[in-house]
Design a protein around this motif. Structure first.
Motif, PDB file in Angstrom:
ATOM      1  N   ALA A  17     -11.618   0.554 -12.162  1.00  0.00           N
ATOM      2  CA  ALA A  17     -12.401  -0.230 -11.204  1.00  0.00           C
ATOM      3  C   ALA A  17     -13.536  -0.968 -11.902  1.00  0.00           C
ATOM      4  N   ALA A  18     -14.195  -0.301 -12.845  1.00  0.00           N
ATOM      5  CA  ALA A  18     -15.298  -0.936 -13.578  1.00  0.00           C
ATOM      6  C   ALA A  18     -14.788  -2.097 -14.428  1.00  0.00           C
ATOM      7  N   VAL A  19     -13.670  -1.901 -15.102  1.00  0.00           N
ATOM      8  CA  VAL A  19     -13.094  -2.959 -15.936  1.00  0.00           C
ATOM      9  C   VAL A  19     -12.633  -4.122 -15.060  1.00  0.00           C
ATOM     10  N   ALA A  20     -11.978  -3.817 -13.949  1.00  0.00           N
ATOM     11  CA  ALA A  20     -11.496  -4.878 -13.056  1.00  0.00           C
ATOM     12  C   ALA A  20     -12.668  -5.676 -12.492  1.00  0.00           C
ATOM     13  N   ALA A  21     -13.714  -4.992 -12.075  1.00  0.00           N
ATOM     14  CA  ALA A  21     -14.877  -5.683 -11.509  1.00  0.00           C
ATOM     15  C   ALA A  21     -15.569  -6.540 -12.567  1.00  0.00           C
ATOM     16  N   ASP A  22     -15.628  -6.029 -13.794  1.00  0.00           N
ATOM     17  CA  ASP A  22     -16.293  -6.760 -14.877  1.00  0.00           C
ATOM     18  C   ASP A  22     -15.467  -7.957 -15.336  1.00  0.00           C
ATOM     19  N   GLU A  23     -14.181  -7.729 -15.598  1.00  0.00           N
ATOM     20  CA  GLU A  23     -13.340  -8.787 -16.153  1.00  0.00           C
ATOM     21  C   GLU A  23     -12.909  -9.814 -15.115  1.00  0.00           C
ATOM     22  N   LEU A  24     -12.717  -9.369 -13.889  1.00  0.00           N
ATOM     23  CA  LEU A  24     -12.245 -10.285 -12.852  1.00  0.00           C
ATOM     24  C   LEU A  24     -13.397 -10.838 -12.013  1.00  0.00           C
ATOM     25  N   SER A  25     -14.581 -10.295 -12.236  1.00  0.00           N
ATOM     26  CA  SER A  25     -15.774 -10.693 -11.474  1.00  0.00           C
ATOM     27  C   SER A  25     -15.546 -10.606  -9.965  1.00  0.00           C
ATOM     28  N   ARG A  26     -14.850  -9.563  -9.580  1.00  0.00           N
ATOM     29  CA  ARG A  26     -14.644  -9.332  -8.146  1.00  0.00           C
ATOM     30  C   ARG A  26     -14.437  -7.843  -7.912  1.00  0.00           C
ATOM     31  N   GLU A  27     -14.440  -7.465  -6.653  1.00  0.00           N
ATOM     32  CA  GLU A  27     -14.271  -6.054  -6.311  1.00  0.00           C
ATOM     33  C   GLU A  27     -12.846  -5.592  -6.622  1.00  0.00           C
ATOM     34  N   PRO A  28     -12.692  -4.331  -7.042  1.00  0.00           N
ATOM     35  CA  PRO A  28     -11.345  -3.811  -7.306  1.00  0.00           C
ATOM     36  C   PRO A  28     -10.583  -3.602  -5.991  1.00  0.00           C
ATOM     37  N   PRO A  29      -9.300  -3.348  -6.074  1.00  0.00           N
ATOM     38  CA  PRO A  29      -8.513  -3.117  -4.856  1.00  0.00           C
ATOM     39  C   PRO A  29      -9.111  -1.991  -4.019  1.00  0.00           C
ATOM     40  N   PRO A  30      -8.965  -2.048  -2.706  1.00  0.00           N
ATOM     41  CA  PRO A  30      -9.582  -1.040  -1.830  1.00  0.00           C
ATOM     42  C   PRO A  30      -9.060   0.368  -2.016  1.00  0.00           C
ATOM     43  N   TRP A  31      -7.882   0.525  -2.581  1.00  0.00           N
ATOM     44  CA  TRP A  31      -7.343   1.873  -2.726  1.00  0.00           C
ATOM     45  C   TRP A  31      -7.931   2.616  -3.908  1.00  0.00           C
ATOM     46  N   LEU A  32      -8.801   1.973  -4.661  1.00  0.00           N
ATOM     47  CA  LEU A  32      -9.436   2.667  -5.782  1.00  0.00           C
ATOM     48  C   LEU A  32     -10.730   3.288  -5.367  1.00  0.00           C
ATOM     49  N   ASP A  91       0.826  -1.211   0.000  1.00  0.00           N
ATOM     50  CA  ASP A  91       0.000   0.000   0.000  1.00  0.00           C
ATOM     51  C   ASP A  91       0.859   1.259   0.000  1.00  0.00           C
ATOM     52  N   LYS A  92       1.958   1.227   0.746  1.00  0.00           N
ATOM     53  CA  LYS A  92       2.827   2.409   0.844  1.00  0.00           C
ATOM     54  C   LYS A  92       3.401   2.765  -0.534  1.00  0.00           C
ATOM     55  N   LYS A  93       3.863   1.751  -1.266  1.00  0.00           N
ATOM     56  CA  LYS A  93       4.424   2.011  -2.596  1.00  0.00           C
ATOM     57  C   LYS A  93       3.347   2.492  -3.557  1.00  0.00           C
ATOM     58  N   ARG A  94       2.156   1.893  -3.479  1.00  0.00           N
ATOM     59  CA  ARG A  94       1.057   2.322  -4.351  1.00  0.00           C
ATOM     60  C   ARG A  94       0.667   3.765  -4.053  1.00  0.00           C
ATOM     61  N   ASP A  95       0.542   4.089  -2.770  1.00  0.00           N
ATOM     62  CA  ASP A  95       0.170   5.458  -2.390  1.00  0.00           C
ATOM     63  C   ASP A  95       1.196   6.464  -2.888  1.00  0.00           C
ATOM     64  N   ARG A  96       2.465   6.121  -2.732  1.00  0.00           N
ATOM     65  CA  ARG A  96       3.535   7.020  -3.178  1.00  0.00           C
ATOM     66  C   ARG A  96       3.494   7.183  -4.698  1.00  0.00           C
ATOM     67  N   ALA A  97       3.288   6.080  -5.419  1.00  0.00           N
ATOM     68  CA  ALA A  97       3.227   6.144  -6.880  1.00  0.00           C
ATOM     69  C   ALA A  97       2.011   6.938  -7.356  1.00  0.00           C
ATOM     70  N   LEU A  98       0.862   6.757  -6.694  1.00  0.00           N
ATOM     71  CA  LEU A  98      -0.336   7.510  -7.077  1.00  0.00           C
ATOM     72  C   LEU A  98      -0.164   8.999  -6.819  1.00  0.00           C
ATOM     73  N   LYS A  99       0.468   9.339  -5.690  1.00  0.00           N
ATOM     74  CA  LYS A  99       0.700  10.748  -5.379  1.00  0.00           C
ATOM     75  C   LYS A  99       1.625  11.378  -6.418  1.00  0.00           C
ATOM     76  N   LYS A 100       2.691  10.652  -6.778  1.00  0.00           N
ATOM     77  CA  LYS A 100       3.617  11.165  -7.788  1.00  0.00           C
ATOM     78  C   LYS A 100       2.910  11.288  -9.140  1.00  0.00           C
ATOM     79  N   LEU A 101       2.083  10.298  -9.470  1.00  0.00           N
ATOM     80  CA  LEU A 101       1.330  10.341 -10.722  1.00  0.00           C
ATOM     81  C   LEU A 101       0.428  11.571 -10.765  1.00  0.00           C
ATOM     82  N   GLU A 102      -0.310  11.814  -9.690  1.00  0.00           N
ATOM     83  CA  GLU A 102      -1.258  12.929  -9.675  1.00  0.00           C
ATOM     84  C   GLU A 102      -0.570  14.288  -9.638  1.00  0.00           C
ATOM     85  N   GLU A 103       0.508  14.403  -8.861  1.00  0.00           N
ATOM     86  CA  GLU A 103       1.119  15.712  -8.646  1.00  0.00           C
ATOM     87  C   GLU A 103       2.199  16.078  -9.663  1.00  0.00           C
TER      88      GLU A 103
END
Length: 96
Positions: free
Chosen positions: A81-96, A40-52
């Motif tokens: 999230a919609a594609v992941a839920a549709d193609e994987l037939s499960r909920e997307p990761p919680p950070w989305l 989660d820490k790496k994902r959060d850092r990557a998302l922050k860098k992506l956005e900013e």
């Protein structure tokens, strides 16, 4: 010697012709982050860098206002999230 794990390359748009193509490219990049970054820490850092940093620069290269980065990232997350839920037939990761 411990090998450092590298972050994914900076995000760049690949000549999107429409806003839908732009969102699809960004959503695919988010999918890559999910697969490559295991904590989660790496994902959060990557998302922050992506956005900013990465997304505003990428938007400027395709003549879109950089201040829309947060809004566009939110739309791409919803698309992923919609594609992941549709193609994987499960909920997307919680950070989305």
């Amino acid at each position: 010697m411990k090998k450092r794990q590298s972050f994914p390359p900076p995000f760049r748009f690949d000549n999107p012709g429409t806003d839908d193509e732009m969102l699809a490219q960004l959503a695919a990049h988010l999918g890559m982050l999910v697969l490559e970054l295991k904590t989660d820490k790496k994902r959060d850092r990557a998302l922050k860098k992506l956005e900013e940093e990465e997304l505003p620069a990428a938007l400027a290269t395709i003549n879109k206002p950089a201040f829309l980065a947060g809004h566009i990232l939110g739309q791409a997350m919803e698309l992923f999230a919609a594609v992941a839920a549709d193609e994987l037939s499960r909920e997307p990761p919680p950070w989305l």
